[in-house]
Design a protein around this motif. Sequence first.
Motif, PDB file in Angstrom:
ATOM      1  N   GLN A  92       0.830  -1.213   0.000  1.00  0.00           N
ATOM      2  CA  GLN A  92       0.000   0.000   0.000  1.00  0.00           C
ATOM      3  C   GLN A  92       0.863   1.261   0.000  1.00  0.00           C
ATOM      4  O   GLN A  92       0.511   2.253  -0.628  1.00  0.00           O
ATOM      5  N   LYS A  93       2.013   1.222   0.666  1.00  0.00           N
ATOM      6  CA  LYS A  93       2.907   2.377   0.684  1.00  0.00           C
ATOM      7  C   LYS A  93       3.442   2.672  -0.722  1.00  0.00           C
ATOM      8  O   LYS A  93       3.684   3.828  -1.063  1.00  0.00           O
ATOM      9  N   LEU A  94       3.634   1.638  -1.513  1.00  0.00           N
ATOM     10  CA  LEU A  94       4.119   1.839  -2.879  1.00  0.00           C
ATOM     11  C   LEU A  94       3.150   2.688  -3.697  1.00  0.00           C
ATOM     12  O   LEU A  94       3.557   3.413  -4.593  1.00  0.00           O
ATOM     13  N   GLU A  95       1.874   2.573  -3.379  1.00  0.00           N
ATOM     14  CA  GLU A  95       0.843   3.305  -4.119  1.00  0.00           C
ATOM     15  C   GLU A  95       1.021   4.822  -4.048  1.00  0.00           C
ATOM     16  O   GLU A  95       0.526   5.546  -4.904  1.00  0.00           O
ATOM     17  N   ASN A  96       1.724   5.303  -3.029  1.00  0.00           N
ATOM     18  CA  ASN A  96       1.899   6.740  -2.844  1.00  0.00           C
ATOM     19  C   ASN A  96       3.306   7.222  -3.153  1.00  0.00           C
ATOM     20  O   ASN A  96       3.673   8.333  -2.792  1.00  0.00           O
ATOM     21  N   ARG A  97       4.098   6.394  -3.806  1.00  0.00           N
ATOM     22  CA  ARG A  97       5.463   6.764  -4.163  1.00  0.00           C
ATOM     23  C   ARG A  97       5.542   7.055  -5.658  1.00  0.00           C
ATOM     24  O   ARG A  97       4.668   6.669  -6.415  1.00  0.00           O
ATOM     25  N   SER A  98       6.604   7.710  -6.054  1.00  0.00           N
ATOM     26  CA  SER A  98       6.808   8.006  -7.471  1.00  0.00           C
ATOM     27  C   SER A  98       6.960   6.705  -8.260  1.00  0.00           C
ATOM     28  O   SER A  98       7.707   5.805  -7.862  1.00  0.00           O
ATOM     29  N   PHE A  99       6.247   6.614  -9.366  1.00  0.00           N
ATOM     30  CA  PHE A  99       6.249   5.397 -10.168  1.00  0.00           C
ATOM     31  C   PHE A  99       7.503   5.273 -11.046  1.00  0.00           C
ATOM     32  O   PHE A  99       7.987   4.174 -11.297  1.00  0.00           O
ATOM     33  N   ALA A 100       8.040   6.393 -11.516  1.00  0.00           N
ATOM     34  CA  ALA A 100       9.162   6.363 -12.462  1.00  0.00           C
ATOM     35  C   ALA A 100      10.356   5.540 -11.960  1.00  0.00           C
ATOM     36  O   ALA A 100      10.860   4.688 -12.702  1.00  0.00           O
ATOM     37  N   PRO A 101      10.835   5.733 -10.724  1.00  0.00           N
ATOM     38  CA  PRO A 101      11.971   4.915 -10.278  1.00  0.00           C
ATOM     39  C   PRO A 101      11.613   3.424 -10.143  1.00  0.00           C
ATOM     40  O   PRO A 101      12.457   2.565 -10.380  1.00  0.00           O
ATOM     41  N   MET A 102      10.370   3.140  -9.805  1.00  0.00           N
ATOM     42  CA  MET A 102       9.942   1.735  -9.726  1.00  0.00           C
ATOM     43  C   MET A 102       9.969   1.109 -11.112  1.00  0.00           C
ATOM     44  O   MET A 102      10.416  -0.028 -11.284  1.00  0.00           O
ATOM     45  N   PHE A 103       9.481   1.851 -12.096  1.00  0.00           N
ATOM     46  CA  PHE A 103       9.447   1.345 -13.458  1.00  0.00           C
ATOM     47  C   PHE A 103      10.866   1.140 -13.996  1.00  0.00           C
ATOM     48  O   PHE A 103      11.148   0.148 -14.662  1.00  0.00           O
ATOM     49  N   GLU A 104      11.773   2.060 -13.691  1.00  0.00           N
ATOM     50  CA  GLU A 104      13.169   1.916 -14.116  1.00  0.00           C
ATOM     51  C   GLU A 104      13.783   0.654 -13.514  1.00  0.00           C
ATOM     52  O   GLU A 104      14.509  -0.077 -14.188  1.00  0.00           O
ATOM     53  N   THR A 105      13.499   0.389 -12.245  1.00  0.00           N
ATOM     54  CA  THR A 105      14.026  -0.808 -11.586  1.00  0.00           C
ATOM     55  C   THR A 105      13.425  -2.056 -12.205  1.00  0.00           C
ATOM     56  O   THR A 105      14.115  -3.057 -12.421  1.00  0.00           O
ATOM     57  N   PHE A 106      12.129  -2.030 -12.529  1.00  0.00           N
ATOM     58  CA  PHE A 106      11.458  -3.144 -13.206  1.00  0.00           C
ATOM     59  C   PHE A 106      12.147  -3.437 -14.538  1.00  0.00           C
ATOM     60  O   PHE A 106      12.466  -4.581 -14.852  1.00  0.00           O
ATOM     61  N   LYS A 107      12.399  -2.385 -15.332  1.00  0.00           N
ATOM     62  CA  LYS A 107      13.065  -2.562 -16.624  1.00  0.00           C
ATOM     63  C   LYS A 107      14.471  -3.145 -16.444  1.00  0.00           C
ATOM     64  O   LYS A 107      14.896  -4.001 -17.211  1.00  0.00           O
ATOM     65  N   GLU A 108      15.165  -2.674 -15.409  1.00  0.00           N
ATOM     66  CA  GLU A 108      16.512  -3.171 -15.133  1.00  0.00           C
ATOM     67  C   GLU A 108      16.476  -4.651 -14.753  1.00  0.00           C
ATOM     68  O   GLU A 108      17.310  -5.441 -15.200  1.00  0.00           O
ATOM     69  N   MET A 109      15.487  -5.035 -13.939  1.00  0.00           N
ATOM     70  CA  MET A 109      15.343  -6.456 -13.558  1.00  0.00           C
ATOM     71  C   MET A 109      15.028  -7.312 -14.779  1.00  0.00           C
ATOM     72  O   MET A 109      15.513  -8.439 -14.895  1.00  0.00           O
ATOM     73  N   LEU A 110      14.192  -6.803 -15.688  1.00  0.00           N
ATOM     74  CA  LEU A 110      13.896  -7.546 -16.916  1.00  0.00           C
ATOM     75  C   LEU A 110      15.171  -7.796 -17.707  1.00  0.00           C
ATOM     76  O   LEU A 110      15.395  -8.899 -18.213  1.00  0.00           O
ATOM     77  N   LEU A 111      16.003  -6.787 -17.795  1.00  0.00           N
ATOM     78  CA  LEU A 111      17.236  -6.912 -18.549  1.00  0.00           C
ATOM     79  C   LEU A 111      18.190  -7.902 -17.878  1.00  0.00           C
ATOM     80  O   LEU A 111      18.756  -8.776 -18.545  1.00  0.00           O
ATOM     81  N   VAL A 112      18.338  -7.812 -16.571  1.00  0.00           N
ATOM     82  CA  VAL A 112      19.247  -8.691 -15.836  1.00  0.00           C
ATOM     83  C   VAL A 112      18.747 -10.132 -15.814  1.00  0.00           C
ATOM     84  O   VAL A 112      19.504 -11.070 -16.044  1.00  0.00           O
ATOM     85  N   CYS A 113      17.472 -10.312 -15.548  1.00  0.00           N
ATOM     86  CA  CYS A 113      16.929 -11.673 -15.377  1.00  0.00           C
ATOM     87  C   CYS A 113      16.557 -12.358 -16.689  1.00  0.00           C
ATOM     88  O   CYS A 113      16.696 -13.574 -16.806  1.00  0.00           O
ATOM     89  N   LEU A 114      16.060 -11.592 -17.658  1.00  0.00           N
ATOM     90  CA  LEU A 114      15.556 -12.210 -18.891  1.00  0.00           C
ATOM     91  C   LEU A 114      16.275 -11.738 -20.153  1.00  0.00           C
ATOM     92  O   LEU A 114      16.003 -12.244 -21.240  1.00  0.00           O
ATOM     93  N   GLY A 115      17.132 -10.750 -20.011  1.00  0.00           N
ATOM     94  CA  GLY A 115      17.801 -10.199 -21.180  1.00  0.00           C
ATOM     95  C   GLY A 115      16.867  -9.385 -22.058  1.00  0.00           C
ATOM     96  O   GLY A 115      17.142  -9.157 -23.220  1.00  0.00           O
ATOM     97  N   VAL A 116      15.748  -8.941 -21.482  1.00  0.00           N
ATOM     98  CA  VAL A 116      14.745  -8.177 -22.228  1.00  0.00           C
ATOM     99  C   VAL A 116      15.007  -6.689 -22.042  1.00  0.00           C
ATOM    100  O   VAL A 116      14.998  -6.186 -20.925  1.00  0.00           O
TER     101      VAL A 116
END
Length: 131
Positions: free
Chosen positions: A82-106
Amino acid sequence: MEKTKVTFKREAFGLKEDRTLIDSPKNIKVMAKYYTKLLNTVAEDEEKDDPMKQFVAGALEMTDIVLECATELLALSKEGRQKLENRSFAPMFETFKEMLLVCLGVDMGLNNETDEEEKDPKFKPEKPSGN
């Protein structure tokens, strides 16, 4: 050397300290699950006739997918989620993209022009010819 870990910054995710996750089989499976959800969402959105409906539906789904993924990867409680809902989305999305690249090469291919400019300040994108 290939990157094998991603740091989830405490400021971005409301954590007590930074958390670094590696490309473990468990994390790869989690990322594959959410990337599959993302692909299915994109396919469903493309079936909508109205581009604005596609955009809005895609934004809603993308936000939920990134939040669900972070919650699972970080083993957050319901309150943490629930705390995530009130935080800036951009850094979360950047981390998601980074995890995709590291884990799946996407590489989601977003912001490539910006990335090129950061790598080489002399980089000038080609302008389409009028021919």
